[in-house]
Write a protein that holds these residues in place. Structure first.
Motif: not given
Length: 235
Positions: A143-165
Motif C-alpha cells: 500500500i505504501r509503495e502503491d504496488r497493489l495489483p489492479g483487478i485485471k491483474q488478479v483475474i489474469v492470475a486466477d485464470l492462469d492458475l486454473r489453466d495450470l491445474y
C-alpha cells in the motif's frame, strides 16, 4: 503468490452458470470411480509372492485394467456412444431445462477434460474487488509503495492458475490412456497416475464454489447411477 482473486469466502468467488460446470463434475465423478476401481485391492495383497497368489494377482490386475478401459477413451478413437444431457438447472431467476452442456461424454480423455474445464472457465463472472492475502507487513508495504495489483491483474492470475491445474489433469489423464491401452500395462504406474490426476483435478475444483459442485453432483447423480451403477466417493 500473495493474491487470491475475489475470495471473500465461498459465496463470493468467481462463478459461472451451473450448466457450464456439469461436464467437469461428471468427468470428476468418472475419475473418482476409476480411482476406486484401481484401489479396490490393497497393495499389501500384491506383495504376497506365492505361486498361487501370483496367478491371483495377475487375474486381479487384468480385471482392474479391463474395468478401467471401460472408463477411459482409447487413444486415437472417438466416442461413438453419446446422448444429450437434459437437466433441470435452478438459478436465482428461473428453473430451466438445460442442454447447453451438449452431449454426455461417457469416457474419460485428456482432451475432453480440457474442453470441460474450458467451458466452465470461459463462462466465469468476476466481481469488482478482491482480497489481498499477503501478510500484514507485506500489505502495508504494498500500500505504501502503491504496488497493489489492479483487478485485471488478479483475474489474469486466477485464470492462469486454473489453466495450470487443467493442463496437469489433461497430461495425467492422457498418460493413463496411453498406459491402460498398452498390450502389457504397468498396473502400479496406472495406479500412481490415477492418484496424481485426481489430486490435480481436486486442485482445480478448489477454485470452484462448493455449493455449485454439490448442486452439480446432485443433478448428475441419477444419470450417473443409471450409467455406472453407483456414485463414487470423493477422493
Amino acid at each position: 503468490s500473495c493474491l487470491a482473486a475475489q475470495d471473500f469466502g465461498d459465496t463470493n468467488r468467481p462463478y459461472a452458470p451451473l450448466e457450464a460446470l456439469l461436464p467437469a463434475v461428471e468427468f470428476r465423478l468418472l475419475l473418482n470411480k476409476a480411482v476406486e476401481i484401481a484401489n479396490a485391492t490393497p497393495l499389501a495383497e500384491f506383495a504376497n509372492n506365492s505361486q498361487s497368489m501370483e496367478n491371483s494377482k495377475s487375474e486381479s490386475r487384468s480385471h482392474i485394467i479391463n474395468e478401467l478401459r471401460k472408463i477411459f477413451e482409447e487413444p486415437g478413437k472417438t466416442i461413438g456412444n453419446r446422448r444429450p444431457l437434459q437437466l433441470a438447472v435452478k438459478d436465482k431467476d428461473s428453473t430451466r431445462t438445460s442442454s447447453s452442456t451438449g452431449l454426455r461424454q461417457l469416457k474419460l480423455s485428456g482432451g475432453a477434460v480440457r474442453t470441460a474445464c474450458n467451458s466452465y472457465t470461459s463462462n466465469l463472472r468476476f466481481g469488482e474487488s478482491y482480497v489481498l492475502t499477503a501478510n500484514k507487513s507485506d500489505r502495508k508495504r504494498m500500500i505504501r509503495e502503491d504496488r497493489l495489483p489492479g483487478i485485471k491483474q488478479v483475474i489474469v492470475a486466477d485464470l492462469d492458475l486454473r489453466d495450470l491445474y487443467r493442463n496437469l489433469v489433461q497430461t495425467k489423464i492422457e498418460d493413463i490412456q496411453a498406459e491402460v491401452f498398452q498390450e502389457d500395462p504397468d498396473f502400479f504406474e496406472v495406479r500412481s497416475l490415477l492418484t496424481e490426476a485426481n489430486q490435480a483435478f481436486n486442485r482445480w475444483f478448489e477454485l470452484v464454489r462448493v455449493q455449485d459442485i454439490l448442486e452439480a453432483e446432485r443433478l448428475l447423480a441419477p444419470l450417473f447411477l443409471q450409467t455406472h451403477g453407483q456414485i463414487p466417493h470423493s477422493s
